[in-house]
Design a protein around this motif. Structure first.
Motif, PDB file in Angstrom:
ATOM      1  N   ASP A 189       0.817  -1.216   0.000  1.00 20.12           N
ATOM      2  CA  ASP A 189       0.000   0.000   0.000  1.00 20.12           C
ATOM      3  C   ASP A 189       0.852   1.268   0.000  1.00 20.12           C
ATOM      4  N   LEU A 190       1.959   1.228  -0.740  1.00 19.19           N
ATOM      5  CA  LEU A 190       2.812   2.406  -0.825  1.00 19.19           C
ATOM      6  C   LEU A 190       2.157   3.451  -1.720  1.00 19.19           C
ATOM      7  N   LEU A 191       2.335   4.699  -1.366  1.00 21.71           N
ATOM      8  CA  LEU A 191       1.747   5.808  -2.095  1.00 21.71           C
ATOM      9  C   LEU A 191       2.841   6.621  -2.788  1.00 21.71           C
ATOM     10  N   PRO A 192       2.472   7.462  -3.767  1.00 21.94           N
ATOM     11  CA  PRO A 192       3.473   8.314  -4.403  1.00 21.94           C
ATOM     12  C   PRO A 192       4.274   9.098  -3.376  1.00 21.94           C
ATOM     13  N   GLY A 193       5.603   9.040  -3.505  1.00 18.50           N
ATOM     14  CA  GLY A 193       6.485   9.715  -2.560  1.00 18.50           C
ATOM     15  C   GLY A 193       6.987   8.822  -1.447  1.00 18.50           C
ATOM     16  N   ASP A 194       6.359   7.660  -1.256  1.00 17.42           N
ATOM     17  CA  ASP A 194       6.802   6.737  -0.201  1.00 17.42           C
ATOM     18  C   ASP A 194       8.108   6.055  -0.617  1.00 17.42           C
ATOM     19  N   PRO A 195       8.997   5.802   0.359  1.00 15.70           N
ATOM     20  CA  PRO A 195      10.259   5.120   0.028  1.00 15.70           C
ATOM     21  C   PRO A 195      10.057   3.630  -0.185  1.00 15.70           C
ATOM     22  N   LEU A 196      10.835   3.075  -1.085  1.00 13.48           N
ATOM     23  CA  LEU A 196      10.886   1.631  -1.270  1.00 13.48           C
ATOM     24  C   LEU A 196      11.943   1.047  -0.347  1.00 13.48           C
ATOM     25  N   ARG A 207      16.556   8.838  -6.153  1.00 18.05           N
ATOM     26  CA  ARG A 207      17.198  10.088  -5.747  1.00 18.05           C
ATOM     27  C   ARG A 207      18.561   9.755  -5.177  1.00 18.05           C
ATOM     28  N   HIS A 208      19.569  10.266  -5.842  1.00 18.26           N
ATOM     29  CA  HIS A 208      20.942   9.946  -5.463  1.00 18.26           C
ATOM     30  C   HIS A 208      21.194  10.301  -3.998  1.00 18.26           C
ATOM     31  N   GLY A 209      21.664   9.321  -3.249  1.00 11.35           N
ATOM     32  CA  GLY A 209      21.973   9.532  -1.846  1.00 11.35           C
ATOM     33  C   GLY A 209      20.790   9.354  -0.914  1.00 11.35           C
ATOM     34  N   PHE A 210      19.581   9.166  -1.509  1.00 14.52           N
ATOM     35  CA  PHE A 210      18.385   9.008  -0.676  1.00 14.52           C
ATOM     36  C   PHE A 210      17.682   7.676  -0.884  1.00 14.52           C
ATOM     37  N   GLY A 211      17.802   7.097  -2.076  1.00 15.99           N
ATOM     38  CA  GLY A 211      17.176   5.804  -2.328  1.00 15.99           C
ATOM     39  C   GLY A 211      16.110   5.858  -3.401  1.00 15.99           C
ATOM     40  N   MET A 212      15.240   4.856  -3.346  1.00 12.33           N
ATOM     41  CA  MET A 212      14.180   4.720  -4.346  1.00 12.33           C
ATOM     42  C   MET A 212      12.833   5.047  -3.721  1.00 12.33           C
ATOM     43  N   PHE A 213      11.964   5.679  -4.530  1.00  9.71           N
ATOM     44  CA  PHE A 213      10.648   6.095  -4.053  1.00  9.71           C
ATOM     45  C   PHE A 213       9.599   5.771  -5.109  1.00  9.71           C
ATOM     46  N   VAL A 214       8.359   5.611  -4.650  1.00 14.76           N
ATOM     47  CA  VAL A 214       7.257   5.508  -5.596  1.00 14.76           C
ATOM     48  C   VAL A 214       7.118   6.880  -6.258  1.00 14.76           C
ATOM     49  N   ALA A 215       7.107   6.901  -7.574  1.00 18.66           N
ATOM     50  CA  ALA A 215       7.083   8.170  -8.301  1.00 18.66           C
ATOM     51  C   ALA A 215       5.774   8.913  -8.055  1.00 18.66           C
ATOM     52  N   GLU A 216       5.886  10.244  -8.049  1.00 21.94           N
ATOM     53  CA  GLU A 216       4.691  11.059  -7.950  1.00 21.94           C
ATOM     54  C   GLU A 216       3.834  10.856  -9.195  1.00 21.94           C
TER      55      GLU A 216
END
Length: 244
Positions: free
Chosen positions: A30-37, A70-79
């Motif tokens: 149930d990840l939403l846009p902007g949530d980290p993977l 995002r370099h240095g931050f990880g992967m996220f669900v895209a907006e």
């Protein structure tokens, strides 16, 4: 004739399976846009794959607008955005102009179907605030036309505001994509054809649509919107005739 060997096919099948596994993970959690993977290491362990395979799958999902890294931050669900769809449709439309413009014509038909099909719903719920904002874009077009200036942004704002009363974000994004693709096609064939409507005529066409909307005349608005697309249809027809 070159053929794709079994190993190549297997690699493609594994890549498709892995991208499906990652999207399933996003949905199941149930990840939403902007949530980290999960981190790369966590995904490798959970999905049972190596780093190279995972990174290849992530690149595919990035291109599809599903994952954002995002370099240095990880992967996220895209907006939520339709940039991948826009790029694909724009490419297909412009490529088709080199081959009689069949796909470009189909894109124009889809945009027209969306706008003429939904204008009645928009008119039924349009507010005075929306009407004021809509007329402001028309005034901008008229002023620019009188000065001989292009008014692409005002045109885009007009079509966006026209359907804002429906409060449908996906529709707004999709219409925005089709507007961009439409104008990329129009810019290409417009340069080649001298019989384009003048800026003043185009501004007047938008004024007429606005007046129909303000009068809540759904039939007139629908006919005027359909007529609004006749210019590019005629340009495409001329181009097809010359390609024969």
């Amino acid at each position: 004739m070159a053929t794709i060997g079994p190993r190549r096919l297997d690699a493609k099948a594994r890549l498709r399976a892995l991208t499906s596994d990652i999207t399933a993970l996003i949905l199941n959690r149930d990840l939403l846009p902007g949530d980290p993977l999960p981190t790369e290491q966590e995904l490798m362990a959970e999905l049972g794959v190596g780093r190279n395979s995972l990174r290849e799958a992530v690149k595919v999902l990035q291109a599809l607008g599903i994952i954002d890294t995002r370099h240095g931050f990880g992967m996220f669900v895209a907006e939520n955005n339709l940039s991948a769809l826009h790029d694909s449709l724009a490419f297909r439309g412009q490529m088709s102009l080199r081959h009689r413009g069949h796909e470009a014509g189909e894109l124009v038909e889809v945009r027209q179907a969306l706008e003429t099909g939904l204008i009645g719903q928009a008119i039924r719920v349009v507010s005075e605030e929306h009407l004021q904002a809509l007329e402001a874009t028309v005034i901008r077009m008229e002023q620019s036309a009188q000065e001989g200036d292009m008014f692409a942004e005002a045109d885009r704002d007009f079509h966006r505001i026209l359907f804002e009363p429906l409060n449908n974000t996906l529709l707004s994004n999709l219409l925005g994509v089709f507007w961009e693709v439409y104008h990329s096609i129009h810019d290409v064939i417009g340069e080649e054809q001298p019989d384009n409507p003048t800026l003043v005529e185009t501004a007047a066409a938008h004024r007429a649509i606005f007046e129909a909307v303000r009068a809540k005349d759904i039939d007139a608005a629908r006919l005027l919107l359909a007529d609004h697309f006749q210019g590019i249809r005629q340009l495409l027809a001329v181009m097809r005739g010359r390609a024969k």
